[in-house]
Design a protein around this motif. Structure first.
Motif, PDB file in Angstrom:
ATOM      1  N   GLY A  45     102.432 164.871  46.572  1.00 17.44           N
ATOM      2  CA  GLY A  45     102.656 163.430  46.528  1.00 17.44           C
ATOM      3  C   GLY A  45     103.828 162.992  47.383  1.00 17.44           C
ATOM      4  N   TRP A  46     103.924 161.673  47.535  1.00 11.72           N
ATOM      5  CA  TRP A  46     105.053 161.046  48.207  1.00 11.72           C
ATOM      6  C   TRP A  46     105.637 159.981  47.286  1.00 11.72           C
ATOM      7  CZ3 TRP A  46     107.173 162.491  52.822  1.00 11.72           C
ATOM      8  CH2 TRP A  46     106.414 163.334  53.644  1.00 11.72           C
ATOM      9  N   PHE A  47     106.943 159.925  47.262  1.00  9.90           N
ATOM     10  CA  PHE A  47     107.680 158.910  46.531  1.00  9.90           C
ATOM     11  C   PHE A  47     108.671 158.261  47.495  1.00  9.90           C
ATOM     12  CE2 PHE A  47     106.860 159.729  41.937  1.00  9.90           C
ATOM     13  CZ  PHE A  47     106.031 160.824  42.079  1.00  9.90           C
ATOM     14  N   ARG A  48     109.263 157.166  47.077  1.00  8.31           N
ATOM     15  CA  ARG A  48     110.297 156.545  47.899  1.00  8.31           C
ATOM     16  C   ARG A  48     111.348 155.908  47.002  1.00  8.31           C
ATOM     17  NH1 ARG A  48     106.971 151.431  50.612  1.00  8.31           N
ATOM     18  NH2 ARG A  48     106.780 150.170  48.707  1.00  8.31           N
ATOM     19  N   GLN A  49     112.556 155.780  47.552  1.00  5.58           N
ATOM     20  CA  GLN A  49     113.645 155.145  46.822  1.00  5.58           C
ATOM     21  C   GLN A  49     114.399 154.243  47.781  1.00  5.58           C
ATOM     22  OE1 GLN A  49     116.349 157.800  44.793  1.00  5.58           O
ATOM     23  NE2 GLN A  49     116.985 156.158  43.416  1.00  5.58           N
ATOM     24  N   ALA A  50     114.361 152.963  47.487  1.00  5.65           N
ATOM     25  CA  ALA A  50     115.095 151.977  48.270  1.00  5.65           C
ATOM     26  C   ALA A  50     116.509 151.830  47.700  1.00  5.65           C
ATOM     27  CB  ALA A  50     114.374 150.639  48.240  1.00  5.65           C
ATOM     28  N   PRO A  51     117.451 151.347  48.504  1.00  5.46           N
ATOM     29  CA  PRO A  51     118.828 151.187  48.024  1.00  5.46           C
ATOM     30  C   PRO A  51     118.885 150.321  46.775  1.00  5.46           C
ATOM     31  CG  PRO A  51     118.737 150.901  50.392  1.00  5.46           C
ATOM     32  CD  PRO A  51     117.314 150.995  49.927  1.00  5.46           C
ATOM     33  N   GLY A  52     119.562 150.821  45.750  1.00  6.06           N
ATOM     34  CA  GLY A  52     119.721 150.068  44.530  1.00  6.06           C
ATOM     35  C   GLY A  52     118.513 150.026  43.616  1.00  6.06           C
ATOM     36  N   LYS A  53     117.475 150.771  43.981  1.00  7.50           N
ATOM     37  CA  LYS A  53     116.258 150.774  43.173  1.00  7.50           C
ATOM     38  C   LYS A  53     115.924 152.181  42.698  1.00  7.50           C
ATOM     39  CE  LYS A  53     114.124 146.700  45.282  1.00  7.50           C
ATOM     40  NZ  LYS A  53     112.878 146.147  45.874  1.00  7.50           N
ATOM     41  N   GLU A  54     115.047 152.253  41.705  1.00  9.57           N
ATOM     42  CA  GLU A  54     114.613 153.547  41.218  1.00  9.57           C
ATOM     43  C   GLU A  54     113.563 154.149  42.156  1.00  9.57           C
ATOM     44  OE1 GLU A  54     115.255 152.856  36.409  1.00  9.57           O
ATOM     45  OE2 GLU A  54     113.257 153.278  37.207  1.00  9.57           O
ATOM     46  N   ARG A  55     113.459 155.456  42.095  1.00 11.38           N
ATOM     47  CA  ARG A  55     112.434 156.138  42.871  1.00 11.38           C
ATOM     48  C   ARG A  55     111.064 155.713  42.351  1.00 11.38           C
ATOM     49  NH1 ARG A  55     113.101 162.522  43.897  1.00 11.38           N
ATOM     50  NH2 ARG A  55     115.170 161.684  44.386  1.00 11.38           N
ATOM     51  N   GLU A  56     110.133 155.462  43.281  1.00  8.49           N
ATOM     52  CA  GLU A  56     108.812 155.018  42.873  1.00  8.49           C
ATOM     53  C   GLU A  56     107.704 155.841  43.547  1.00  8.49           C
ATOM     54  OE1 GLU A  56     108.043 150.982  44.020  1.00  8.49           O
ATOM     55  OE2 GLU A  56     108.328 151.361  46.165  1.00  8.49           O
ATOM     56  N   PHE A  57     106.605 155.935  42.859  1.00  6.06           N
ATOM     57  CA  PHE A  57     105.430 156.634  43.360  1.00  6.06           C
ATOM     58  C   PHE A  57     104.828 155.865  44.537  1.00  6.06           C
ATOM     59  CE2 PHE A  57     101.593 159.066  43.295  1.00  6.06           C
ATOM     60  CZ  PHE A  57     100.562 158.157  43.499  1.00  6.06           C
ATOM     61  N   VAL A  58     104.407 156.603  45.575  1.00  7.02           N
ATOM     62  CA  VAL A  58     103.759 155.989  46.728  1.00  7.02           C
ATOM     63  C   VAL A  58     102.310 156.445  46.836  1.00  7.02           C
ATOM     64  CG1 VAL A  58     103.748 155.813  49.248  1.00  7.02           C
ATOM     65  CG2 VAL A  58     105.923 155.774  48.003  1.00  7.02           C
ATOM     66  N   ALA A  59     102.095 157.765  46.841  1.00 10.43           N
ATOM     67  CA  ALA A  59     100.744 158.283  47.022  1.00 10.43           C
ATOM     68  C   ALA A  59     100.677 159.725  46.547  1.00 10.43           C
ATOM     69  CB  ALA A  59     100.334 158.200  48.496  1.00 10.43           C
ATOM     70  N   ALA A  60      99.457 160.172  46.239  1.00  7.89           N
ATOM     71  CA  ALA A  60      99.244 161.560  45.853  1.00  7.89           C
ATOM     72  C   ALA A  60      97.882 162.010  46.345  1.00  7.89           C
ATOM     73  CB  ALA A  60      99.360 161.732  44.340  1.00  7.89           C
ATOM     74  N   ILE A  61      97.724 163.333  46.434  1.00 10.96           N
ATOM     75  CA  ILE A  61      96.475 163.901  46.938  1.00 10.96           C
ATOM     76  C   ILE A  61      96.184 165.180  46.168  1.00 10.96           C
ATOM     77  CG2 ILE A  61      97.677 165.166  48.791  1.00 10.96           C
ATOM     78  CD1 ILE A  61      95.223 164.526  50.584  1.00 10.96           C
ATOM     79  N   THR A  78     111.385 149.898  53.644  1.00  8.41           N
ATOM     80  CA  THR A  78     112.600 150.650  53.946  1.00  8.41           C
ATOM     81  C   THR A  78     113.052 151.428  52.717  1.00  8.41           C
ATOM     82  OG1 THR A  78     113.349 149.113  55.652  1.00  8.41           O
ATOM     83  CG2 THR A  78     115.038 150.451  54.573  1.00  8.41           C
ATOM     84  N   ALA A  79     113.199 152.744  52.883  1.00  4.86           N
ATOM     85  CA  ALA A  79     113.553 153.614  51.763  1.00  4.86           C
ATOM     86  C   ALA A  79     113.704 155.044  52.268  1.00  4.86           C
ATOM     87  CB  ALA A  79     112.469 153.573  50.690  1.00  4.86           C
ATOM     88  N   VAL A  80     114.222 155.881  51.402  1.00  8.71           N
ATOM     89  CA  VAL A  80     114.143 157.323  51.624  1.00  8.71           C
ATOM     90  C   VAL A  80     112.826 157.786  51.018  1.00  8.71           C
ATOM     91  CG1 VAL A  80     115.165 159.576  51.180  1.00  8.71           C
ATOM     92  CG2 VAL A  80     116.644 157.589  51.584  1.00  8.71           C
ATOM     93  N   TYR A  81     112.040 158.488  51.809  1.00 15.84           N
ATOM     94  CA  TYR A  81     110.735 158.962  51.372  1.00 15.84           C
ATOM     95  C   TYR A  81     110.827 160.447  51.031  1.00 15.84           C
ATOM     96  CZ  TYR A  81     108.480 154.598  52.586  1.00 15.84           C
ATOM     97  OH  TYR A  81     108.103 153.273  52.620  1.00 15.84           O
ATOM     98  N   TYR A  82     110.330 160.781  49.844  1.00 16.94           N
ATOM     99  CA  TYR A  82     110.396 162.143  49.330  1.00 16.94           C
ATOM    100  C   TYR A  82     109.005 162.736  49.182  1.00 16.94           C
ATOM    101  CZ  TYR A  82     115.163 160.884  47.974  1.00 16.94           C
ATOM    102  OH  TYR A  82     116.469 160.476  47.978  1.00 16.94           O
ATOM    103  N   CYS A  83     108.876 163.956  49.620  1.00 16.62           N
ATOM    104  CA  CYS A  83     107.682 164.750  49.380  1.00 16.62           C
ATOM    105  C   CYS A  83     107.841 165.434  48.028  1.00 16.62           C
ATOM    106  CB  CYS A  83     107.561 165.772  50.501  1.00 16.62           C
ATOM    107  SG  CYS A  83     106.229 166.952  50.336  1.00 16.62           S
ATOM    108  N   ALA A  84     106.729 165.622  47.315  1.00 17.95           N
ATOM    109  CA  ALA A  84     106.796 166.254  46.004  1.00 17.95           C
ATOM    110  C   ALA A  84     105.558 167.099  45.771  1.00 17.95           C
ATOM    111  CB  ALA A  84     106.918 165.199  44.918  1.00 17.95           C
ATOM    112  N   SER A  85     105.742 168.144  45.002  1.00 19.84           N
ATOM    113  CA  SER A  85     104.640 169.033  44.632  1.00 19.84           C
ATOM    114  C   SER A  85     104.414 168.960  43.130  1.00 19.84           C
ATOM    115  CB  SER A  85     104.974 170.464  45.049  1.00 19.84           C
ATOM    116  OG  SER A  85     103.916 171.336  44.721  1.00 19.84           O
TER     117      SER A  85
END
Length: 123
Positions: free
Chosen positions: A35-51, A91-98
């Motif tokens: 999956g991919w998640f993202r976290q924008a400044p001042g916000k919580e990390r949120e789900f973006v997509a999964a496969i 705009t955010a930091v995008y995180y990969c996740a397993s």
């Protein structure tokens, strides 16, 4: 030790595109959903997509549906996120996740995370 290394972030104008990559190592990549998640400044990390492990099933947050595409190449132990029609609010930091499962279950938590890659969209 599972390692996830993201790449492909950068600065892009609104309406532009980016392709993020995540190279995985440390366990059998093809056995697990990603999956991919993202976290924008001042916000919580949120789900973006999964496969799912096979790539047949994909899942998206409503905010990115129709603009982002998740895919994977199991032979290369890599998962991708194609970002199109980018908006400043992407705009955010995008995180990969397993995930510890073969498919994505809504609301489930990954067990491994990458360090993140910055995506900045200018207006």
């Amino acid at each position: 030790q599972v390692q996830l290394v993201e790449s492909g972030g950068g600065l892009v104008q609104a309406g532009g595109s980016l392709r993020l990559s995540c190279a995985a190592s440390g366990r059998t990549f093809s056995s697990y959903a990603m999956g991919w998640f993202r976290q924008a400044p001042g916000k919580e990390r949120e789900f973006v997509a999964a496969i799912s492990r096979s790539g047949v099933s994909t899942f998206y947050a409503d905010s990115v549906k129709g603009r982002f595409t998740i895919s994977r190449t199991n032979a290369k132990n890599t998962v991708y996120l194609q970002l199109n029609s980018l908006k400043p609010e992407d705009t955010a930091v995008y995180y990969c996740a397993s995930y510890p499962t073969s498919t994505y279950v809504s609301g489930s938590s990954p067990d491994y995370w990458g360090q993140g890659t910055q995506v900045t969209v200018s207006s």
